[in-house]
Design a protein around this motif. Sequence first.
Motif, mmCIF file in Angstrom:
data_model
loop_
_atom_site.group_PDB
_atom_site.id
_atom_site.type_symbol
_atom_site.label_atom_id
_atom_site.label_comp_id
_atom_site.label_asym_id
_atom_site.label_seq_id
_atom_site.Cartn_x
_atom_site.Cartn_y
_atom_site.Cartn_z
ATOM 1 N N HIS A 38 0.863 -1.547 0.084
ATOM 2 C CA HIS A 38 0.427 -0.493 0.033
ATOM 3 C C HIS A 38 1.062 1.125 -0.001
ATOM 4 C CE1 HIS A 38 -2.640 3.226 1.930
ATOM 5 N NE2 HIS A 38 -3.244 2.238 1.412
ATOM 6 N N ALA A 41 2.578 1.138 -3.454
ATOM 7 C CA ALA A 41 1.303 1.998 -4.014
ATOM 8 C C ALA A 41 1.303 3.799 -4.586
ATOM 9 C CB ALA A 41 0.367 1.114 -4.381
ATOM 10 N N HIS A 42 0.793 4.252 -3.133
ATOM 11 C CA HIS A 42 0.982 5.419 -2.296
ATOM 12 C C HIS A 42 1.366 6.273 -2.798
ATOM 13 C CE1 HIS A 42 -1.275 9.467 -0.770
ATOM 14 N NE2 HIS A 42 -0.109 8.724 -0.020
ATOM 15 N N ARG A 43 3.225 5.816 -3.215
ATOM 16 C CA ARG A 43 4.122 6.116 -3.327
ATOM 17 C C ARG A 43 3.960 6.347 -5.008
ATOM 18 N NH1 ARG A 43 9.176 4.216 -0.870
ATOM 19 N NH2 ARG A 43 7.860 3.751 0.574
ATOM 20 N N VAL A 44 4.516 5.290 -5.149
ATOM 21 C CA VAL A 44 3.985 5.355 -6.892
ATOM 22 C C VAL A 44 2.869 6.334 -8.089
ATOM 23 C CG1 VAL A 44 4.293 3.857 -9.314
ATOM 24 C CG2 VAL A 44 5.320 3.735 -7.187
ATOM 25 N N LEU A 45 1.616 6.060 -7.063
ATOM 26 C CA LEU A 45 0.758 6.903 -7.896
ATOM 27 C C LEU A 45 0.478 8.026 -6.750
ATOM 28 C CD1 LEU A 45 -1.813 3.565 -7.934
ATOM 29 C CD2 LEU A 45 0.120 3.783 -9.591
ATOM 30 N N SER A 46 0.518 8.670 -5.792
ATOM 31 C CA SER A 46 0.258 9.685 -5.346
ATOM 32 C C SER A 46 -1.285 9.990 -4.881
ATOM 33 C CB SER A 46 1.036 10.421 -6.222
ATOM 34 O OG SER A 46 2.269 10.780 -6.320
ATOM 35 N N ASP A 47 -1.885 8.612 -4.839
ATOM 36 C CA ASP A 47 -3.213 8.268 -4.348
ATOM 37 C C ASP A 47 -3.254 7.381 -3.431
ATOM 38 O OD1 ASP A 47 -5.811 8.920 -4.879
ATOM 39 O OD2 ASP A 47 -5.806 7.980 -7.137
ATOM 40 N N GLU A 48 -4.508 8.116 -3.057
ATOM 41 C CA GLU A 48 -4.803 6.714 -2.178
ATOM 42 C C GLU A 48 -6.086 5.558 -2.206
ATOM 43 O OE1 GLU A 48 -4.742 5.642 1.885
ATOM 44 O OE2 GLU A 48 -2.840 7.233 1.612
#
Length: 48
Positions: A38, A41-48
Amino acid sequence: MARKDVPPRWDRKMQQRLARGEAAALGELYDRFASLVHSLAHRVLSDE
């Protein structure tokens, strides 16, 4: 000294359990890595 190409004991055991279809193994894998996945993914996508 452990060889670099040999996975740690936990990894080998987990692979065997998953290959046998153990539902509990999948739960343990989730518990161990969900937070890490998680966060990544948050770091890569910049989205929760």
